[in-house]
Motif scaffolding. Structure first.
Motif, short mmCIF file in Angstrom:
data_model
loop_
_atom_site.label_atom_id
_atom_site.label_comp_id
_atom_site.label_asym_id
_atom_site.label_seq_id
_atom_site.Cartn_x
_atom_site.Cartn_y
_atom_site.Cartn_z
N THR A 34 27.12 57.69 69.06
CA THR A 34 28.55 57.47 69.33
C THR A 34 29.25 56.86 68.10
O THR A 34 30.43 57.11 67.88
CB THR A 34 28.73 56.54 70.53
N GLY A 35 28.51 56.05 67.33
CA GLY A 35 29.10 55.50 66.11
C GLY A 35 29.43 56.58 65.11
O GLY A 35 30.50 56.58 64.48
N LEU A 36 28.51 57.55 64.97
CA LEU A 36 28.77 58.67 64.07
C LEU A 36 29.96 59.49 64.56
O LEU A 36 30.85 59.86 63.76
CB LEU A 36 27.53 59.55 63.97
N LEU A 37 30.00 59.75 65.86
CA LEU A 37 31.14 60.49 66.41
C LEU A 37 32.44 59.71 66.24
O LEU A 37 33.50 60.29 65.96
CB LEU A 37 30.91 60.78 67.89
N ALA A 38 32.37 58.38 66.40
CA ALA A 38 33.58 57.56 66.24
C ALA A 38 34.08 57.60 64.80
O ALA A 38 35.29 57.70 64.56
CB ALA A 38 33.28 56.12 66.67
N VAL A 39 33.15 57.52 63.83
CA VAL A 39 33.56 57.56 62.43
C VAL A 39 34.21 58.91 62.10
O VAL A 39 35.26 58.98 61.44
CB VAL A 39 32.35 57.29 61.52
N VAL A 40 33.57 60.00 62.56
CA VAL A 40 34.12 61.32 62.30
C VAL A 40 35.48 61.48 62.97
O VAL A 40 36.45 62.00 62.37
CB VAL A 40 33.14 62.41 62.77
#
Length: 461
Positions: A34-40
């Protein structure tokens, strides 16, 4: 990049249960995804919104600059102050025109002359330019365009967009945190469910270690777990059979020894009555024989007791007053203080076994601890607590569990002068206490010796 040493990693694994390690792994994986998705998401959204804002401000500035250019080219019109004020229109955009070194500014207060010199220089040379800068502590977008004989500038605020992006980042960060909590909960549930067979195996092994030889694992439908359960149950069956066989053997041997032992006891009794007629050497031999026969008889009695089934028959259960049990066991033994703190509750137990527990503790103190000096009875958290303090040298910490094993008499085992104990007294104590689902342990005594603590719960099944 810092690394975790294998020793520290092993320490963390020992400190954290496997269920928690699985839950933490789920939480870390969930937060990573979810952190990767949030950054993207934040990067794409911020780039899109900022691009749209820049395009809109640039387009509007170009249209306004064209109007100013038309006014400047018409020689019949005066200095376009009214137009500059009209373009600002009381909005949040600052409009400025530099011509012949003089600035005309309209709109919110902005230090337009303090804008980057490179930006104004590009516009002055005929090249449109724009740049994001911080003016008066607020982010703004400055668009500079060349016009007839000067530079036209519009300064659009980005604070609204910046607030929106901050809110978006807060929402995304909160989403990552929530996903981590959900991952922790999901991992904890999955870990408990996956480790449930191991938990059942641990509980069954603990019950067997505590003496419950009937403990078994339930049958498993899983192809991977079914062989484990079957193997454990088969091993438990074999162990139970061997323990019962050994108990039967000890009982059979003890029964077979009773007849010759009775003969020996009677023969020694006759010798004791005629001791005065014997020579001193024969008298010494009779004394040694009498002591060994007495110890042999006690050992046979203990073997018969320990070979019995450990489980308590419900017909043997009765309400027992531990104060009465202790008082009866102390009897006429001199020098023992019975200390009753408050009225302890009665317990549902086998009175014969409780009598044997207290008698064995007093005998053990007499044989190995210089004699009991105090027996305390008090309520415990779930039943009754009995303490037996002796006047001996105490028991080392490393031997406090070993002394409850069969034929274990600590450092005096095997010495000839030890003619009192058989090495089964405390083993019987532990056996009977365990049958009542109680606990027994050894502590330091305030009288200088050892303190044996027995805790019996109120009820047993």
């Amino acid at each position: 990049m810092p690394t975790v040493s294998p020793r520290r990693a092993g320490l963390l694994q020992r400190q954290l249960p496997m269920t928690w390690r699985v839950a933490i792994a789920f939480a870390a994986m969930s937060m990573a995804i979810t952190g990767l998705l949030a950054v993207v998401t934040w990067h794409l959204a911020s780039s899109y919104l900022l691009s749209r804002r820049e395009q809109g401000a640039t387009t509007q500035a170009a249209v306004d600059a064209h109007l100013v250019q038309e006014v400047l080219r018409d020689p019949r019109r005066n200095w376009p102050v009214d137009l500059i004020q009209g373009l600002a229109g009381g909005g949040d955009v600052t409009v400025a025109l530099r011509r012949q070194g003089t600035w005309t500014v309209s709109g919110p207060a902005q230090d337009v002359p303090a804008l980057p010199a490179e930006l104004l220089a590009l516009a002055g040379s005929g090249t449109p330019a724009r740049q994001r800068v911080v003016a008066a502590g607020q982010p703004v977008l400055a668009v500079a365009l060349p016009v007839e004989g000067g530079v036209y500038v519009e300064v659009a605020p980005l604070s609204g967009l910046d607030s929106s992006l901050r809110f978006l980042s807060a929402v995304l960060a909160a989403g990552v945190g929530v996903s981590g909590l959900l991952g922790l909960g999901l991992g904890s549930w999955a870990g408990r469910r996956a480790l449930r067979p191991l938990t059942e195996l641990r509980d069954a092994a603990a019950r067997m270690a505590a003496g419950d030889l009937d403990a078994r694992l339930p049958e498993q439908d899983d192809a991977d777990l079914a062989p484990l359960a079957a193997t454990f149950n088969r091993t438990a069956d074999d162990l139970q059979w061997r323990v019962q066989r050994d108990a039967r053997f000890a009982g059979d041997v003890s029964h077979e020894l009773r007849s010759p032992l009775t003969t020996l006891v009677n023969a020694v009794a006759i010798l004791r009555r005629r001791r005065d007629e014997l020579t001193p050497t024969a008298q010494q031999a009779v004394d040694l024989l009498d002591a060994d026969v007495h110890r042999f008889r006690t050992m046979v009695s203990d073997l018969l007791e320990i070979s019995r089934d450990e489980r308590i028959d419900e017909s043997d259960l009765e309400e027992c007053d531990m104060v009465d049990v202790v008082t009866h066991a102390v009897g006429a033994r001199p020098g023992i203080v019975v200390d009753v703190a408050t009225t302890p509750p009665k317990v549902l137990a086998d009175r014969r076994r409780l009598d044997r527990v207290v008698e064995n503790l007093l005998d053990n103190a007499a044989h190995h601890g210089g004699g009991a000096v105090r027996v305390g009875v008090s309520p415990s958290s779930d039943g009754v607590r009995v303490e037996v303090d002796d006047a001996g040298p105490g028991i080392p910490v490393e031997l406090r569990k070993e002394v409850f094993e069969r034929f274990s008499r600590g450092g005096i085992a095997g010495r000839r002068e030890d003619t009192g104990g058989t090495g089964l007294g405390l083993a019987l104590v532990a056996r009977h206490v365990r049958a009542h689902h109680g606990r027994v342990r050894i502590e330091e005594s305030p009288f200088g010796g050892a303190r044996v603590v027995v805790e019996i719960p109120r009820g047993t099944t």
